[in-house]
Design a protein around this motif. Structure first.
Motif, PDB file in Angstrom:
ATOM      1  N   ASP A 111      50.801   8.367  58.447  1.00  0.00           N
ATOM      2  CA  ASP A 111      51.661   8.124  59.646  1.00  0.00           C
ATOM      3  C   ASP A 111      52.978   7.258  58.759  1.00  0.00           C
ATOM      4  N   ASP A 112      53.785   6.946  59.609  1.00  0.00           N
ATOM      5  CA  ASP A 112      55.054   6.277  58.920  1.00  0.00           C
ATOM      6  C   ASP A 112      54.738   4.973  58.328  1.00  0.00           C
ATOM      7  N   SER A 113      53.741   4.289  58.882  1.00  0.00           N
ATOM      8  CA  SER A 113      53.366   2.829  58.319  1.00  0.00           C
ATOM      9  C   SER A 113      52.578   2.987  56.746  1.00  0.00           C
ATOM     10  N   VAL A 114      51.760   4.081  56.805  1.00  0.00           N
ATOM     11  CA  VAL A 114      51.468   4.442  55.658  1.00  0.00           C
ATOM     12  C   VAL A 114      52.196   5.094  54.416  1.00  0.00           C
ATOM     13  N   LEU A 115      53.061   5.776  54.942  1.00  0.00           N
ATOM     14  CA  LEU A 115      53.801   6.489  54.184  1.00  0.00           C
ATOM     15  C   LEU A 115      55.150   5.764  53.682  1.00  0.00           C
ATOM     16  N   ALA A 116      55.308   4.471  54.659  1.00  0.00           N
ATOM     17  CA  ALA A 116      56.201   3.519  54.010  1.00  0.00           C
ATOM     18  C   ALA A 116      55.803   3.001  52.661  1.00  0.00           C
ATOM     19  N   LYS A 117      54.609   2.869  52.506  1.00  0.00           N
ATOM     20  CA  LYS A 117      54.161   1.996  51.425  1.00  0.00           C
ATOM     21  C   LYS A 117      53.980   2.831  49.862  1.00  0.00           C
ATOM     22  N   ASP A 118      54.768   4.252  49.908  1.00  0.00           N
ATOM     23  CA  ASP A 118      54.609   4.709  48.763  1.00  0.00           C
ATOM     24  C   ASP A 118      56.106   4.934  48.345  1.00  0.00           C
ATOM     25  N   TRP A 119      56.548   4.296  47.482  1.00  0.00           N
ATOM     26  CA  TRP A 119      57.895   4.151  47.051  1.00  0.00           C
ATOM     27  C   TRP A 119      58.040   4.026  45.467  1.00  0.00           C
TER      28      TRP A 119
END
Length: 933
Positions: free
Chosen positions: A552-560
């Motif tokens: 979801d958005d909160s998990v995907l935001a951690k990949d950068w």
């Protein structure tokens, strides 16, 4: 000289309110005593100073001779008595303080002059280092104290200081073998007991630590080799912790009464295993040429086991958690001081966090004097890697347990605010494996079709920093300018954060499946004393659980990922002259810094997500970036006003770059309610984020007593031009919407792509100002009868005009609508009293800091701010070094850290009695021996 003898840095503290008056009186005595000293007669045997006083004198020499305002610690200061990390040593310096780790109780994050740790620049041998966290600099506990020969904290920069911070620049130095006049071998070993007298009956921890050092020179001292190795392993004692869930009002006999809303109580144990290696090779065939290669390696593993119980008392914390009723109470002034609530469905927590990390650094520096120039070329490479895993499991009553069969909970000793002081007694036996099962007990996954009996996250971090630096210095005669320096530094940094995470599902036929808790261990839930089932969940994936990857958005935001290229050009002039007969020295110069940053991340349109899997939550990769320039002038002037007195003036423009995760390109948006109105809202990082910037002015008066001691008084002012905070702003999402994007269907924003985007932004700053007082003297300056005794004492007082909106930051249990500057303790005091003579060394140290807004890591590895109560930590140290005979060179020591067993406490920021989290760590004892030959 004992290279790796271990010892505390500067002092610790209780409150030093009368420090100014005491310093003035003491200085008068010292000045008189110094005036009466006569120079030694010719031919008199010189006195060799070793141990504590040797370390003090080396640090004083660095401070006195520096053109900048500097605090320093020498090798003996770190080595002679056992400080395990650099953080422990430098936290005793004036204006420097440390936040204790929530997990271990040991100093971790370093604040200088009241500013957040992220405002510091951290260097190793003058070079930036890779890190395994979201911050730019590596954690200080990666650097064993035995492998560091000295630390300098630059409170004012000069133009040649690359990688500087806004609050300070902390430069750690490893050994230079050609600085030693002979072969030296040193070895040490120590045994440790932790968590002693932890007041909760938890088991004590133990550990050991070994180090070895070898320094030698060859070929008529033209070749030098230094090697240092440390090995440390420990298992921490059990730490009982309690976190309150607030207060709620419920009905009782026709009136509202206050009862505890909920709680979380854990018993935590830590374990660590670390190896450190430092190696240096030097070649100096002539006075004009010197080349140095240094290598640093640190690798290890850390784990944290949390075993606890949590639950809602007044309300519901999940779909399967019934709302109970107050069925018994004793009420006083509207507070149910004791009572019983039905419908308590406790969650037994068996969580395990484990991480393996590795840091490798390489540097090659060559200095060449030719044609009136001193030329320097410096190449460096630093690489860090971290593999982590976080298991969270839940145990209790299954989700389909009838409400009539759900237990109750009773409490006594509740005063209406301090939840940590009450006594809790549940009716259910959470230590019985025939009643308490691994299961989705609360419905946190959404229901039986998406059960969640726990969570697992497996993040990975890779960071690489490469740099090249070229500079040249030459003497000139341009009026007061005695020398000029010109140089350039180019640094490229690549950092990637990625990983998998998802919910744990008990293998079985339906969403209410249960599994027996493995083993037979029983633990205690934090400070409550409630017995609970205990097991280690590592290895349970595949045997007990399946993982459903969560996207979801909160998990995907951690990949950068972030790529940053920084080019720094600098020029500096050394000053040497007189003004009205007063000699001065110093420097002035400037840096021109060009930054180019490029980041990647994931973009999620929340309205297109119908679930939390890759198939049900589509996302796209995005990238963005920016470039910007900074001009950073600096000035340092030091006036010699006679009688070993210096008056310093420094002015500079400084910057501190944002944490790398704030610069990620990730974003997400969707329709949400804002003030009851539907509107598009989004959040994410900011690929165009620029640094914190400030203008700084420093004044310092320093009185030296030869090379034996000093008194200093300093004042500083920093105008924060920009600050980084998270805040909502108007934003048009028109370039991000797709034909399937759901827009607001009512209200003033009906059908509109305009909404609110919350990201880190550069806001306007405020100011920071304060003063520092320090005295570092041996008492022999007053009387020869006090030879061997001495004291190091400092106090700082810092204030800030800056208050920040709480909603601009990620906070935990913080009640105020605005918050102070993170990391700021208004008052910090340190005191260290010591005796050293005839081989004996005894020291008593205390450090005190006032309340502050600290930074912690939450259960999702996100940084959050919380108010931390001030505390006083007392340490005791003693050692004896054999002076002659076949035991000469051997020293034995014992230390006691956190002697007063000070608790670590968080509160809500308004009422100090409204404790949200508390724990005690117990004392730490160390016994060991050093041997040099």
């Amino acid at each position: 000289m004992n290279i790796f003898a271990s010892k505390r840095g500067n002092t610790a503290a209780f409150q030093l309110k009368p420090v100014a008056a005491g310093c003035a009186v003491f200085l008068t005595m010292l000045s008189a005593a110094q005036a009466q000293e006569a120079p030694a007669a010719d031919g008199m045997q010189s006195v060799v100073v070793t141990g504590i006083r040797s370390g003090i004198e080396a640090a004083i020499s660095i401070k006195k001779n520096s053109n900048s305002i500097v605090e320093a610690i020498s090798a003996e200061d770190i080595g002679k008595l056992p400080d395990q990390s650099v953080a422990e040593s430098i936290s005793r310096l004036p204006g420097v303080t440390a936040q204790r780790s929530r997990g271990t109780g040991k100093p971790s994050d370093i604040s200088v002059r009241g500013l957040s740790p992220s405002f510091n620049g951290s260097l190793l041998n003058g070079r930036e280092q890779a890190s395994t966290g979201n911050a730019r600099s590596p954690e200080f506990d990666l650097f064993p104290a035995e492998l560091v020969s000295g630390v300098a904290i630059y409170k004012t920069p000069d133009a040649t200081l690359v990688g500087q911070g806004l609050a300070s620049t902390i430069d750690m130095k490893t050994m230079k073998p050609l600085d030693f006049g002979k072969r030296v071998l040193a070895a040490s070993g120590r045994k440790e007991r932790t968590g002693v007298k932890n007041e909760n009956g938890n088991p004590e921890g133990d550990g050991h630590r070994y180090s070895f050092a070898y320094v030698d020179t060859f070929a008529n001292r033209t070749i030098g080799i230094a090697l240092g190795v440390t090995k440390q392993k420990d298992v921490g004692g059990g730490q009982a912790k309690f976190e309150g869930g607030g207060v709620e009002s419920v009905d009782w006999n026709g009136a509202k009464v206050k009862i505890p809303n909920g709680f979380k109580a854990d018993t935590e144990t830590t374990a660590s295993d670390r190896t450190g290696v430092s190696a240096t090779f030097e070649y100096r065939p002539t006075k004009e040429f010197r080349t140095t290669v240094d290598v640093f390696h640190s690798s290890g593993s850390n784990s944290l086991k949390k075993t606890g119980l949590e639950g809602s008392i007044a309300g519901s914390w999940g779909g399967y958690d019934p709302v109970g009723k107050l069925i018994a109470a004793t009420v006083s002034n509207g507070v149910a001081t004791s009572g019983t609530m039905s419908g308590f469905k406790g969650d037994v927590r068996n969580h395990m966090e484990q991480a393996d990390d590795k840091l490798n650094s390489f540097g090659w520096k060559t200095e060449w004097k030719t044609g009136g120039w001193n030329l320097i070329a410096d190449l460096s490479h630093s690489k860090a890697h971290k593999d982590a895993v976080r298991f969270e499991t839940t145990a209790g009553q299954a989700g389909n347990t009838p409400e009539a069969q759900v237990g109750s909970i009773s409490w006594t000793g509740f005063d209406g605010s301090n939840l940590a002081a009450m006594k809790l007694t549940p009716s259910w036996n959470y230590a019985d494996r025939t009643k308490t099962f691994l299961t989705d007990h609360a419905g946190w996954g959404g229901g039986p079709n998406s059960p969640q009996a726990g969570y697992v996250a497996m993040p990975k971090v890779d960071d690489k920093v490469d740099s090249i630096r070229l500079s040249g210095k030459t003497d000139v005669e341009w009026g007061p300018i005695a020398a000029t320096t010109y140089g350039m530094n180019f640094t490229k940094r690549d950092k990637i954060r990625a990983g998998e995470e998802g919910r744990l599902v008990v293998k079985g036929a339906d969403g209410y499946a249960t599994a027996t808790v493995p083993g037979s261990d029983v633990a205690t839930a934090g400070t409550t004393g409630i017995p609970i089932v205990s097991f280690n969940p590592i290895g349970s994936l595949g045997s007990i659980y399946n993982m459903v990857q969560w996207i979801d958005d909160s998990v995907l935001a951690k990949d950068w990922s972030v790529t940053e290229k920084v080019t720094t050009l600098y020029a500096m002039g050394d000053l040497d002259g007189e003004i009205s007969g007063i000699p001065y020295r110093g420097n002035f110069g400037a840096q021109y810094v060009h930054t180019n940053q490029h980041t990647t991340g994931n973009k999620v349109i929340q309205s297109l997500c119908t679930g939390i899997t890759a198939a049900t939550c589509p996302f796209t990769k995005i990238e963005d970036g920016t470039s910007y320039n900074d001009f950073l002038p600096s000035l340092n002037l030091n006036f010699d006003i006679g009688n070993d007195q210096l008056f310093r003036v420094a002015a500079a423009k400084v910057l501190a770059r944002a944490n790398l995760d704030d610069m990620r390109a990730s974003s997400s948006f969707g329709v949400k309610q804002a003030g009851g109105v539907p509107i598009l809202t989004g959040s994410g990082g900011n690929a165009k984020l620029e640094p914190f910037r400030a203008k700084a002015l420093d004044l310092s008066y320093e009185k030296y007593f030869g090379k034996k001691g000093y008194f200093s008084a300093a004042a500083f002012y920093k105008k924060l031009d920009t600050y980084v905070l998270r805040a909502p702003r108007n934003f048009d999402f028109k370039n991000q919407v797709t034909p399937g994007t759901v827009l607001p269907d009512s209200g003033p924003y009906k059908g509109s792509t305009v909404g609110l985007l919350t990201t880190p932004i550069n806001g306007d700053g405020g100011n920071l100002h304060g003063y520092e007082l320090a005295v570092n003297v041996p008492f022999s300056l007053v009387s020869e009868y006090l030879d061997g005794f001495g004291a190091m004492l400092n106090h700082s007082d810092t204030s800030s005009s800056l208050t920040l909106p709480k909603d601009g930051f990620s906070t935990k249990d913080v009640s105020p609508t605005s918050i102070p500057l993170p990391g700021l303790s208004k008052k910090v005091s340190n005191l260290r009293m010591y005796y050293e003579k005839h081989g004996f060394q005894v020291a008593w140290a205390a450090r005190k800091r006032s309340d502050f807004l600290g930074q912690i890591s939450d259960y999702q590895d996100n940084a959050q701010l919380t108010f931390v109560k001030g505390d006083t930590i007392i340490d005791l140290q003693a050692s004896y070094e054999f002076q002659k005979g076949w035991l000469k060179g051997l020293s034995v020591f014992v230390t006691a850290n956190n002697w007063n067993n000070t608790p670590y406490t968080e509160y809500n920021g308004v009422d100090k009695n409204a404790v949200t989290f508390t724990t005690t760590y117990g004392r730490t004892y160390q016994f060991g021996a050093n041997y040099k030959f």
